[in-house]
Design a protein around this motif. Structure first.
Motif, mmCIF file in Angstrom:
data_model
loop_
_atom_site.group_PDB
_atom_site.id
_atom_site.type_symbol
_atom_site.label_atom_id
_atom_site.label_comp_id
_atom_site.label_asym_id
_atom_site.label_seq_id
_atom_site.Cartn_x
_atom_site.Cartn_y
_atom_site.Cartn_z
ATOM 1 N N UNK A 38 -6.775 4.961 -3.959
ATOM 2 C CA UNK A 38 -5.552 4.703 -3.769
ATOM 3 C C UNK A 38 -4.747 5.314 -2.670
ATOM 4 N N UNK A 39 -4.244 4.643 -1.741
ATOM 5 C CA UNK A 39 -3.699 5.184 -0.594
ATOM 6 C C UNK A 39 -1.915 5.099 -0.873
ATOM 7 N N UNK A 40 -1.484 6.098 -0.628
ATOM 8 C CA UNK A 40 0.373 6.190 -0.851
ATOM 9 C C UNK A 40 0.503 6.266 0.774
ATOM 10 N N UNK A 41 1.269 5.209 1.138
ATOM 11 C CA UNK A 41 1.715 5.449 2.532
ATOM 12 C C UNK A 41 3.405 5.268 2.710
ATOM 13 N N UNK A 42 3.698 5.102 3.890
ATOM 14 C CA UNK A 42 5.298 5.061 4.285
ATOM 15 C C UNK A 42 6.059 3.984 3.589
ATOM 16 N N UNK A 43 5.250 2.776 3.665
ATOM 17 C CA UNK A 43 5.619 1.516 2.910
ATOM 18 C C UNK A 43 5.983 2.001 1.413
ATOM 19 N N UNK A 44 4.897 2.558 1.035
ATOM 20 C CA UNK A 44 4.851 2.756 -0.716
ATOM 21 C C UNK A 44 6.415 3.459 -0.995
ATOM 22 N N UNK A 45 7.057 4.116 -0.261
ATOM 23 C CA UNK A 45 8.449 4.609 -0.309
ATOM 24 C C UNK A 45 9.399 3.544 -0.648
ATOM 25 N N UNK A 46 9.286 2.443 0.215
ATOM 26 C CA UNK A 46 10.311 1.471 0.123
ATOM 27 C C UNK A 46 9.680 0.118 -0.713
ATOM 28 N N UNK A 47 8.548 -0.260 -0.760
ATOM 29 C CA UNK A 47 8.172 -1.458 -1.481
ATOM 30 C C UNK A 47 7.562 -1.137 -3.011
ATOM 31 N N UNK A 48 7.258 0.308 -3.213
ATOM 32 C CA UNK A 48 6.863 0.857 -4.472
ATOM 33 C C UNK A 48 5.319 0.321 -4.867
ATOM 34 N N UNK A 49 4.621 -0.157 -3.667
ATOM 35 C CA UNK A 49 3.256 -0.248 -3.797
ATOM 36 C C UNK A 49 2.212 0.565 -2.881
ATOM 37 N N UNK A 50 1.005 0.185 -3.580
ATOM 38 C CA UNK A 50 -0.094 1.341 -2.905
ATOM 39 C C UNK A 50 -1.096 0.500 -2.577
ATOM 40 N N UNK A 51 -2.185 0.972 -1.647
ATOM 41 C CA UNK A 51 -3.320 0.098 -1.442
ATOM 42 C C UNK A 51 -4.574 0.418 -2.394
ATOM 43 N N UNK A 52 -4.945 -0.349 -3.063
ATOM 44 C CA UNK A 52 -6.497 0.133 -3.629
ATOM 45 C C UNK A 52 -7.581 -0.460 -2.832
#
Ligand code: ATP
Length: 471
Positions: free
Chosen positions: A431-445
């Motif tokens: 799972x990668x937590x990126x800059x978009x995760x801060x806004x859309x509250x989603x992560x990449x699996x």
């Protein structure tokens, strides 16, 4: 087909990644003894808990015990191990290697083919002194089975089990192997998961579960095929029973274990059953089959499964003067339960099987991918902050997920490098937590096997992972 790595290279890989180390390496090592490292202990525990879950917890008719490794020495007299658990020692006059033989019929050296010199017999049991009195000899158990037999009556009565039922145990066994070799395959201290399955002797040909598995196909090499140097062939469980190759009970239990390996990712071309030759049978068995895996060093036994009849309980009754009989309420008579199947599974050999099958040297990716079944993978989830700035948020995610899934936090190097490191130790999802995760509250699996990446809401993460890991 991709070539498998050698057993020596597998040992090196296991050491490098922290799966398995040679015991006492700083003192030059101890042949036949191995220690499991941080990843190895997780993989081994997962293998054990899968066996326990499938064959004990999911079954109404099997209960477990956890007995000691040292027992009353009479146990091993009654079982026949004191007199018969012997290997013949052979030495090569040229290479000086020692080899074990199952009989004294003469052998040639596996290295140089010289005629080997017989050097007598060795009982494979380790002895020890209990209480500091010289001569008070006892043995470290060479199998877990006997502790099941000695507890048979207590287990049957306290768990209120009626025949047919089984007792399972997992734990250490010790054998003073003459020539330990092939890494974990033949060691002197190893683990077993064994079941003794007791039936009423009048029901030898009556297995109520056989329907469940009768259409299942498996590879079998019969005694006849082995003697004629023929390869194995495919057979159904139904055919094995109708052709009287195995009893219905024996065939049923073999099928269940065979399926266990298939369900956890072993390819069917790498698995087969081998029928024991009549003259190869152990002193207690009327029939025996092995499950074998196609290792780089040949087809080798990973599981033994014998029909032990009434041998052990009868022996213990004789030696202990204690009745082990069972009262058959229907027939209003006492019977000695019959062991229709003894699935004897080596945990370390299962470990080797799963790790060989999983090992993929992916040339395109440029790294090894350990394609372990998610249920077996030592670490289930890798959690990466895209950059160090996002460490705090990603750590929060790690703290939350690691309550349920064995997880790894990794922030060093590029994300590509981190994926490669995770692939090599078999982490199925990263799972990668990126800059978009801060806004859309989603992560990449990211999926280890396909490398596909999916964006998932953080709030659904646990449920998604549960589904992915148990599929
Ligand atoms: P082998 O013929 O290879 O010596 P065995 O027939 O003596 O094996 P069993 O007595 O049937 O083996 O033991 C049951 C299981 O225990 C085996 O299928 C194997 O998985 C495991 N086992 C036995 N001996 C060893 C050992 N020395 N090292 C690791 N596992 C072992």
């Amino acid at each position: 087909m991709e070539e498998k790595i050698s057993i020596e290279d597998m040992a090196t890989f296991c050491k490098k990644k922290g799966f398995v180390f040679q015991n006492s390496e700083i003192y030059g090592g101890m042949a036949g003894f191995f220690d499991y490292g941080p990843l190895g202990v997780e993989l081994k525990n997962n293998i054990k808990s899968q066996f326990w879950n499938v064959f004990v917890q999911q079954r109404e008719d099997v209960v477990g015990i956890d007995g000691t490794t040292i027992t009353h020495p009479k146990v091993w007299e009654a079982s026949g191990h004191v007199d018969s658990f012997l290997d013949y020692i052979y030495k090569c006059p040229k290479c000086r290697i020692m080899v074990k033989g199952d009989d004294d019929k003469g052998m040639t050296c596996p290295k140089c083919e010289a005629k080997l010199k017989s050097s007598g017999k060795l009982n494979l049991m380790f002895t020890t002194n209990v209480v500091p009195v010289e001569g008070n000899i006892s043995y470290l158990r060479p199998e877990t089975a006997q502790v099941i037999f000695t507890n048979y009556k207590l287990v049957q009565e306290t768990s209120r089990k009626k025949l047919p039922f089984g007792i399972a145990q997992t734990g250490k066994a010790f054998r003073n192997e003459i020539s330990p070799r092939d890494f974990l395959f033949r060691s002197r201290e190893f683990e077993q998961f064994e079941i003794e399955y007791f039936i009423n002797p009048k029901d030898v040909n009556n297995c109520p579960f056989i329907k469940e598995v009768e259409s299942m196909k498996l590879n079998l090499i019969t005694e006849k095929e082995q003697k004629a140097n023929k390869p194995h062939s495919e057979i159904t469980i139904d055919q094995m029973v109708t052709k009287r190759i195995a009893s219905p009970w024996h065939a049923y239990w073999l099928a269940k274990y065979y399926k266990f390996f298939l369900d956890l990712g072993i390819k069917k071309e790498n698995l087969r059953l081998r029928e024991h030759h009549k003259d190869e049978l152990a002193h207690y068995a009327s029939a025996c089959f092995d499950i074998e895996y196609n290792f780089p060093f040949g087809w080798k036994e990973i599981h033994g499964n014998a029909d032990r009849q009434q041998f052990d309980l009868t022996q213990h009754m004789k030696f202990s003067n204690t009745s082990m009989e069972y009262f058959d309420e229907e027939a209003k008579e006492k019977v000695i339960p019959y062991v229709a199947s003894e699935p004897s599974q080596g945990i370390d050999r299962a470990f080797l099987t799963f790790i060989f099958e999983a090992y993929n040297d992916d040339k395109k990716r440029g790294n090894v991918v350990l394609k372990l079944h998610p249920k077996l993978a030592p670490i289930k989830v890798g959690i990466f902050p895209l950059v160090n700035k996002l460490e705090k948020e990603a750590k929060k995610l790690f703290t939350d997920l690691s309550e349920e899934f064995n997880s790894m936090f990794d922030k060093s190097g590029s994300v590509g490098r981190r994926y490669a490191r995770a692939d090599e130790i078999g982490i199925p999802f990263c799972i990668t937590f990126d800059f978009d995760s801060l806004k859309d509250k989603k992560v990449t699996i990211r999926d280890r096997d396909t490398t596909k990446q999916v964006r998932t809401p953080i709030k659904d993460l646990k449920e998604t992972l549960r589904e992915l890991l148990n599929k």
